[in-house]
Design a protein around this motif. Structure first.
Motif, PDB file in Angstrom:
ATOM      1  N   ARG A  36     -11.297  52.136 -62.999  1.00 28.41           N
ATOM      2  CA  ARG A  36      -9.907  51.927 -63.416  1.00 28.41           C
ATOM      3  C   ARG A  36      -9.190  53.244 -63.648  1.00 28.41           C
ATOM      4  NH1 ARG A  36      -8.626  47.417 -67.826  1.00 28.41           N
ATOM      5  NH2 ARG A  36      -8.246  49.314 -68.981  1.00 28.41           N
ATOM      6  N   LEU A  37      -9.924  54.226 -64.148  1.00 20.93           N
ATOM      7  CA  LEU A  37      -9.331  55.527 -64.432  1.00 20.93           C
ATOM      8  C   LEU A  37      -8.947  56.271 -63.159  1.00 20.93           C
ATOM      9  CD1 LEU A  37      -9.659  56.381 -67.583  1.00 20.93           C
ATOM     10  CD2 LEU A  37     -10.620  58.407 -66.538  1.00 20.93           C
ATOM     11  N   PHE A  38      -9.729  56.118 -62.098  1.00 17.72           N
ATOM     12  CA  PHE A  38      -9.540  56.905 -60.891  1.00 17.72           C
ATOM     13  C   PHE A  38      -8.940  56.133 -59.722  1.00 17.72           C
ATOM     14  CE2 PHE A  38     -13.099  58.997 -63.147  1.00 17.72           C
ATOM     15  CZ  PHE A  38     -12.457  60.190 -63.413  1.00 17.72           C
ATOM     16  N   ARG A  39      -8.447  54.928 -59.918  1.00  9.99           N
ATOM     17  CA  ARG A  39      -7.955  54.125 -58.795  1.00  9.99           C
ATOM     18  C   ARG A  39      -6.590  54.562 -58.280  1.00  9.99           C
ATOM     19  NH1 ARG A  39      -7.264  48.516 -62.113  1.00  9.99           N
ATOM     20  NH2 ARG A  39      -5.607  49.233 -63.459  1.00  9.99           N
ATOM     21  N   GLY A  40      -5.815  55.281 -59.074  1.00  6.08           N
ATOM     22  CA  GLY A  40      -4.557  55.826 -58.585  1.00  6.08           C
ATOM     23  C   GLY A  40      -3.322  54.996 -58.888  1.00  6.08           C
ATOM     24  N   TYR A  41      -3.484  53.804 -59.403  1.00  6.89           N
ATOM     25  CA  TYR A  41      -2.338  52.996 -59.795  1.00  6.89           C
ATOM     26  C   TYR A  41      -2.584  52.460 -61.201  1.00  6.89           C
ATOM     27  CZ  TYR A  41      -5.246  49.013 -58.383  1.00  6.89           C
ATOM     28  OH  TYR A  41      -6.260  48.112 -58.247  1.00  6.89           O
ATOM     29  N   LYS A  42      -1.490  52.011 -61.819  1.00  7.53           N
ATOM     30  CA  LYS A  42      -1.577  51.578 -63.204  1.00  7.53           C
ATOM     31  C   LYS A  42      -1.190  50.110 -63.300  1.00  7.53           C
ATOM     32  CE  LYS A  42       0.214  52.669 -67.762  1.00  7.53           C
ATOM     33  NZ  LYS A  42       1.229  53.367 -68.519  1.00  7.53           N
ATOM     34  N   GLU A  43      -1.903  49.385 -64.138  1.00 11.34           N
ATOM     35  CA  GLU A  43      -1.570  47.991 -64.410  1.00 11.34           C
ATOM     36  C   GLU A  43      -0.605  47.948 -65.586  1.00 11.34           C
ATOM     37  OE1 GLU A  43      -4.174  44.538 -66.201  1.00 11.34           O
ATOM     38  OE2 GLU A  43      -4.677  44.875 -64.087  1.00 11.34           O
ATOM     39  N   VAL A  44       0.495  47.198 -65.430  1.00 12.06           N
ATOM     40  CA  VAL A  44       1.506  47.128 -66.476  1.00 12.06           C
ATOM     41  C   VAL A  44       1.684  45.691 -66.969  1.00 12.06           C
ATOM     42  CG1 VAL A  44       2.779  49.162 -65.706  1.00 12.06           C
ATOM     43  CG2 VAL A  44       3.385  46.925 -64.788  1.00 12.06           C
ATOM     44  N   THR A  45       2.280  45.558 -68.137  1.00 12.05           N
ATOM     45  CA  THR A  45       2.605  44.258 -68.712  1.00 12.05           C
ATOM     46  C   THR A  45       3.995  43.842 -68.208  1.00 12.05           C
ATOM     47  OG1 THR A  45       3.704  45.221 -70.630  1.00 12.05           O
ATOM     48  CG2 THR A  45       1.313  44.835 -70.806  1.00 12.05           C
ATOM     49  N   PRO A  46       4.371  42.589 -68.412  1.00 17.90           N
ATOM     50  CA  PRO A  46       5.722  42.177 -68.018  1.00 17.90           C
ATOM     51  C   PRO A  46       6.826  43.017 -68.679  1.00 17.90           C
ATOM     52  CG  PRO A  46       4.373  40.239 -68.337  1.00 17.90           C
ATOM     53  CD  PRO A  46       3.558  41.413 -68.790  1.00 17.90           C
ATOM     54  N   ALA A  47       6.653  43.373 -69.939  1.00 18.47           N
ATOM     55  CA  ALA A  47       7.664  44.193 -70.621  1.00 18.47           C
ATOM     56  C   ALA A  47       7.761  45.586 -69.988  1.00 18.47           C
ATOM     57  CB  ALA A  47       7.323  44.303 -72.101  1.00 18.47           C
ATOM     58  N   GLN A  48       6.620  46.177 -69.660  1.00 22.23           N
ATOM     59  CA  GLN A  48       6.623  47.494 -69.023  1.00 22.23           C
ATOM     60  C   GLN A  48       7.239  47.425 -67.625  1.00 22.23           C
ATOM     61  OE1 GLN A  48       2.382  48.088 -69.487  1.00 22.23           O
ATOM     62  NE2 GLN A  48       2.691  49.698 -71.015  1.00 22.23           N
ATOM     63  N   LEU A  49       6.979  46.326 -66.918  1.00 13.40           N
ATOM     64  CA  LEU A  49       7.563  46.154 -65.586  1.00 13.40           C
ATOM     65  C   LEU A  49       9.078  46.043 -65.686  1.00 13.40           C
ATOM     66  CD1 LEU A  49       7.244  45.829 -62.548  1.00 13.40           C
ATOM     67  CD2 LEU A  49       6.905  43.386 -62.917  1.00 13.40           C
ATOM     68  N   THR A  50       9.572  45.336 -66.683  1.00 11.90           N
ATOM     69  CA  THR A  50      11.014  45.218 -66.889  1.00 11.90           C
ATOM     70  C   THR A  50      11.630  46.593 -67.112  1.00 11.90           C
ATOM     71  OG1 THR A  50      10.697  43.027 -67.850  1.00 11.90           O
ATOM     72  CG2 THR A  50      12.789  44.102 -68.297  1.00 11.90           C
ATOM     73  N   GLN A  51      10.969  47.431 -67.885  1.00  9.89           N
ATOM     74  CA  GLN A  51      11.463  48.794 -68.116  1.00  9.89           C
ATOM     75  C   GLN A  51      11.460  49.600 -66.825  1.00  9.89           C
ATOM     76  OE1 GLN A  51       9.052  50.395 -71.278  1.00  9.89           O
ATOM     77  NE2 GLN A  51      10.475  49.681 -72.852  1.00  9.89           N
ATOM     78  N   LEU A  52      10.420  49.464 -66.029  1.00  9.53           N
ATOM     79  CA  LEU A  52      10.367  50.175 -64.748  1.00  9.53           C
ATOM     80  C   LEU A  52      11.527  49.768 -63.838  1.00  9.53           C
ATOM     81  CD1 LEU A  52       6.579  50.114 -63.809  1.00  9.53           C
ATOM     82  CD2 LEU A  52       7.992  52.133 -64.058  1.00  9.53           C
ATOM     83  N   ILE A  53      11.791  48.487 -63.801  1.00  9.06           N
ATOM     84  CA  ILE A  53      12.874  47.988 -62.945  1.00  9.06           C
ATOM     85  C   ILE A  53      14.225  48.489 -63.454  1.00  9.06           C
ATOM     86  CG2 ILE A  53      14.088  45.912 -62.168  1.00  9.06           C
ATOM     87  CD1 ILE A  53      11.322  44.473 -62.323  1.00  9.06           C
ATOM     88  N   ASN A  54      14.454  48.383 -64.765  1.00  8.63           N
ATOM     89  CA  ASN A  54      15.751  48.722 -65.336  1.00  8.63           C
ATOM     90  C   ASN A  54      15.996  50.223 -65.460  1.00  8.63           C
ATOM     91  OD1 ASN A  54      16.387  46.009 -65.597  1.00  8.63           O
ATOM     92  ND2 ASN A  54      15.647  45.895 -67.696  1.00  8.63           N
TER      93      ASN A  54
END
Length: 146
Positions: A36-54
């Motif tokens: 998980r540490l070295f896969r290169g992408y991050k898993e986010v929660t719905p709230a974090q995804l909303t922040q990324l979009i906005n």
């Protein structure tokens, strides 16, 4: 603590199967966390995804089958079936510097697409943990196609 260490060899000799099971589970947990540490992408929660979009204008790619996408999807997401998902596509190549979030129905399929994006050179790649199901569970809106 020293008493525990004194009794440990006795316990291991008395319960070899239990000890091997513990070592196996410990190894599996460590390797899972390391991957998980070295896969290169991050898993986010719905709230974090909303922040990324906005806040960061993240591109949202839904790799669910078309029928599932039509039943309900996150607003602003674009549907690309996993079979047609190509990180080298000219439209995706234009947004290599933007955050890209990949979602699917339950969060399982999106990790494969996210890995392909990382291999193609995308720097900010995210997946929605739990997929659209987690989005729905968080009482966030879905858009539907008619």
């Amino acid at each position: 603590m020293s008493e525990f260490l004194q009794h440990l060899p006795v316990f291991i000799q008395a319960h070899p199967i239990l000890s091997m099971a513990f070592v196996g589970i410990l190894f599996a947990l460590i390797s899972l966390e390391a991957s998980r540490l070295f896969r290169g992408y991050k898993e986010v929660t719905p709230a974090q995804l909303t922040q990324l979009i906005n806040k960061e204008n993240a591109l949202l790619v839904d790799v669910s089958p078309q029928a599932d996408f039509d039943k309900g999807h996150i607003p602003t997401s674009r549907n690309v079936a996993m079979a047609q998902f190509d990180p080298e596509h000219k439209d995706l190549a234009k947004v290599k510097e933007l955050p890209v979030a990949v979602v699917c129905r339950n969060g399982q399929t999106s990790s494969g697409a996210a890995s392909r994006l990382v291999k193609a050179g995308f720097k900010k790649v995210y997946t929605l943990g739990g997929g659209v199901a987690a989005w729905t569970q968080a009482d966030l809106p879905l858009a539907k196609r008619k």
